[in-house]
Structure formats: structure tokens, C-alpha cells
Design a protein around this motif. Structure first.
Motif, short mmCIF file in Angstrom:
data_model
loop_
_atom_site.label_atom_id
_atom_site.label_comp_id
_atom_site.label_asym_id
_atom_site.label_seq_id
_atom_site.Cartn_x
_atom_site.Cartn_y
_atom_site.Cartn_z
N LEU A 180 6.64 7.41 5.70
CA LEU A 180 5.44 7.34 6.61
C LEU A 180 4.68 6.47 5.91
O LEU A 180 4.49 5.29 6.39
CB LEU A 180 4.66 8.49 7.04
CG LEU A 180 3.37 8.02 8.05
CD1 LEU A 180 3.93 7.31 9.19
CD2 LEU A 180 2.71 9.50 8.19
N LYS A 181 4.26 6.54 4.70
CA LYS A 181 3.74 5.57 3.83
C LYS A 181 4.12 4.29 3.64
O LYS A 181 3.55 3.22 3.97
CB LYS A 181 3.05 6.10 2.26
CG LYS A 181 2.26 5.14 1.76
CD LYS A 181 1.78 5.51 0.19
CE LYS A 181 1.00 4.31 -0.25
NZ LYS A 181 0.67 4.30 -1.80
N ARG A 182 5.53 4.26 3.38
CA ARG A 182 6.29 2.97 3.58
C ARG A 182 6.16 2.16 4.86
O ARG A 182 6.13 0.92 4.74
CB ARG A 182 7.70 2.98 3.24
CG ARG A 182 7.91 3.22 1.81
CD ARG A 182 9.44 2.74 1.52
NE ARG A 182 10.36 3.56 2.13
CZ ARG A 182 10.94 4.84 1.70
NH1 ARG A 182 10.32 5.32 0.61
NH2 ARG A 182 11.78 5.66 2.16
N SER A 186 -10.94 8.68 -12.81
CA SER A 186 -12.13 8.27 -12.99
C SER A 186 -12.31 6.94 -12.05
O SER A 186 -13.48 6.68 -11.71
CB SER A 186 -12.25 7.30 -14.38
OG SER A 186 -11.38 6.60 -14.77
N ARG A 187 -11.36 6.35 -11.39
CA ARG A 187 -11.66 5.28 -10.44
C ARG A 187 -12.22 5.78 -9.23
O ARG A 187 -12.94 5.21 -8.56
CB ARG A 187 -10.22 4.49 -10.40
CG ARG A 187 -10.04 3.30 -11.68
CD ARG A 187 -8.72 2.67 -11.36
NE ARG A 187 -7.47 3.36 -11.55
CZ ARG A 187 -6.70 3.40 -12.80
NH1 ARG A 187 -7.31 2.42 -13.66
NH2 ARG A 187 -5.53 3.91 -12.87
N ILE A 188 -11.54 6.77 -8.91
CA ILE A 188 -11.83 7.34 -7.57
C ILE A 188 -13.25 7.93 -7.79
O ILE A 188 -14.09 7.74 -6.74
CB ILE A 188 -10.88 8.74 -7.34
CG1 ILE A 188 -9.51 8.06 -6.76
CG2 ILE A 188 -11.50 9.55 -6.20
CD1 ILE A 188 -8.47 9.00 -6.23
N HIS A 229 -0.11 -1.19 3.38
CA HIS A 229 -0.17 -2.77 3.08
C HIS A 229 0.97 -3.14 2.52
O HIS A 229 1.60 -4.17 2.55
CB HIS A 229 -1.53 -2.82 2.04
CG HIS A 229 -1.34 -1.72 0.81
ND1 HIS A 229 -1.35 -0.58 1.04
CD2 HIS A 229 -1.52 -2.03 -0.25
CE1 HIS A 229 -1.34 0.09 0.01
NE2 HIS A 229 -1.47 -1.03 -1.09
N ARG A 230 1.63 -2.51 1.38
CA ARG A 230 2.85 -2.69 0.71
C ARG A 230 4.04 -2.73 1.57
O ARG A 230 4.68 -3.64 1.47
CB ARG A 230 2.87 -1.79 -0.52
CG ARG A 230 4.10 -2.26 -1.45
CD ARG A 230 4.27 -1.54 -2.98
NE ARG A 230 2.93 -1.79 -3.56
CZ ARG A 230 1.87 -0.70 -3.36
NH1 ARG A 230 2.04 0.33 -3.04
NH2 ARG A 230 0.70 -1.19 -3.86
N GLY A 231 4.19 -1.63 2.54
CA GLY A 231 5.13 -1.57 3.34
C GLY A 231 4.92 -2.79 4.33
O GLY A 231 6.06 -3.52 4.67
P1 IMP Z 1 -2.59 -4.04 -9.63
O1 IMP Z 1 -1.94 -4.46 -8.36
O2 IMP Z 1 -1.62 -3.58 -10.70
O3 IMP Z 1 -3.59 -4.94 -10.09
O4 IMP Z 1 -3.49 -2.76 -9.45
C1 IMP Z 1 -3.66 -2.11 -8.05
C2 IMP Z 1 -4.71 -1.09 -8.15
O5 IMP Z 1 -5.02 -0.87 -6.77
C3 IMP Z 1 -4.37 -0.01 -9.13
O6 IMP Z 1 -5.50 0.87 -9.62
C4 IMP Z 1 -3.88 1.00 -7.93
O7 IMP Z 1 -3.69 2.40 -8.21
C5 IMP Z 1 -4.47 0.55 -6.78
N1 IMP Z 1 -3.64 0.69 -5.76
C6 IMP Z 1 -2.66 -0.50 -5.10
N2 IMP Z 1 -1.91 0.08 -3.99
C7 IMP Z 1 -2.31 1.26 -3.99
C8 IMP Z 1 -1.79 2.27 -3.19
O8 IMP Z 1 -0.77 2.07 -2.25
N3 IMP Z 1 -2.27 3.40 -2.95
C9 IMP Z 1 -3.33 3.78 -3.89
N4 IMP Z 1 -3.75 2.88 -4.90
C10 IMP Z 1 -3.22 1.54 -4.80
#
Ligand code: IMP
Length: 191
Positions: free
Chosen positions: A168-170, A92-94, A174-176
Motif C-alpha cells: 500500500l505504501k508503494r 530525534s528527528r520526529i 511520494h516515492r511510489g
Molecule cells: P535523503 O533523501 O537521503 O536526503 O533523506 C530523506 C529524509 O526524509 C530522511 O530523513 C528520511 O527518513 C525522510 N524520508 C524520506 N522518505 C521517507 C518516507 O517514505 N518515510 C519516512 N521518512 C522519509
């Protein structure tokens, strides 16, 4: 071995965080379910600090938290810190994001992440942040990852996050990038 409480209840995030922290040699444990922290900050960093600090204080252990989200240029940076609250489920978010963007030609967007380590007294001891630029597709592609991954396309790799291998995602996400900045600081603390 130091115990580290991971301040998330998102299984997708947890998997990625575990992989980033794997060679640290610390024992990771998920935060207790009943410990819910309200994300009242208006930046990713403020929310990550809030979560890490409160989880550390309530458990009396080291804690790590990330706060992340998707910023879409044509939507003025929305959903941003509200990414998780943009709808009830991932789909639903997408759906809402694609609806709000409509056929806007400007599909530029970025994922942003702040990750923070707090010591048992709640004080912030290390922090890192990362950004990954990309584009929002019109339709979903790929089945890996979580959250908004199937609509987030990285032109450099010609893949969505959901089409990338976890490795690859890692390395590109952004998190990587946030973890790449954070890990040397944690290693210094660990000695
Ligand atoms: P929060 O950091 O727990 O507040 O949530 C982050 C929101 O952004 C969630 O809805 C995640 O699904 C989305 N999100 C954060 N990082 C990623 C990612 O690496 N891939 C896809 N969605 C992400």
C-alpha cells in the motif's frame, strides 16, 4: 543484464527502491560505502541529480538516486531538503518536528520525492517526481516503514505510512508516484 548502482545508504529507502525496480530485470547493487556525496542542492531534484550523476561517474555504471523529504505547511515547508539532517536518529528527528509544531492546529504536510537515472557518463537520462499529502499526528502510530512514517497520516486510507503494508505504501507514497513516472522511461531506455 544491466548493472544499476543504487545511490543510497538508507536501508529503508533501498528496500522500497528494490521493490519498485524488481521487474525491470536489472542487477541492483548498493553504492560503495566510501562514496559519500554532499547534498548541496536546494531542491530534491537537484540533490537526486547530483547523487545519481556522481555515483555513475565514479563507478562507471548506470546509477539511480532518490532525494526525498517531508514538508510541513505550518513550518514553512521545513524540514524539506534538510529532513535527513534534522536530527541524528529517526526518533530525534520526529521528536524535534513534534516539538516545533507544538499544538499548532494546522497539521497539513507532504512528502516529496525526486528520482533520477544517470548513465555511466554521468548524464541524466530519466527523472520522475511524486508528492503525497497527509497530516502530522501528535503521537506515533505503527511500526513499519522508516524515518518519519509513524507520524505521517494519510486521511484517505486512515493509516500512517508506518501502519500501511509495504504494497500500500508503494502505491500511494511520494516515492511510489515518482517511480511510476520514472519506470516507463527506464523501460524505453532498456528497450
Ligand atoms: P535523503 O533523501 O537521503 O536526503 O533523506 C530523506 C529524509 O526524509 C530522511 O530523513 C528520511 O527518513 C525522510 N524520508 C524520506 N522518505 C521517507 C518516507 O517514505 N518515510 C519516512 N521518512 C522519509
Amino acid at each position: 543484464m544491466t548493472l544499476l548502482i543504487v545511490a543510497t545508504s538508507n536501508p529503508g529507502k533501498l528496500r522500497e527502491m528494490q521493490a519498485h525496480l524488481a521487474d525491470l530485470g536489472w542487477e541492483l547493487r548498493l553504492k560503495p560505502d566510501e562514496l559519500e556525496i554532499e547534498e548541496t542542492g536546494d531542491t530534491f531534484l537537484a540533490n537526486a541529480c547530483l547523487k545519481a550523476s556522481q555515483v555513475a561517474l565514479s563507478t562507471g555504471e548506470w546509477a539511480i538516486a532518490d532525494d526525498s523529504g517531508l514538508e510541513v505547511d505550518a513550518l514553512g515547508g521545513a524540514p524539506g531538503v534538510y529532513s535527513a539532517r534534522y536530527g541524528k536518529t529517526d526518533s530525534s528527528r520526529i521528536e524535534r518536528l513534534l516539538r516545533e509544531l507544538g499544538d499548532n492546529q494546522n497539521r497539513q504536510a507532504q512528502f516529496v520525492c525526486a528520482v533520477v537515472l544517470a548513465s555511466p557518463d554521468g548524464s541524466i537520462r530519466a527523472q520522475g517526481s511524486g508528492v503525497c499529502r497527509g497530516e502530522i499526528l501528535y503521537t506515533l502510530r505503527g511500526s513499519g516503514g522508516f524515518g518519519y512514517d509513524p507520524i505521517f497520516y494519510v486521511p484517505e486510507h486512515q493509516l500512517t505510512f508506518a501502519e500501511m503494508t509495504a504494497e500500500l505504501k508503494r502505491s500511494v507514497s511520494h516515492r511510489g508516484k515518482a517511480f511510476q513516472a520514472l519506470l516507463p522511461q527506464i523501460k524505453e531506455i532498456a528497450g
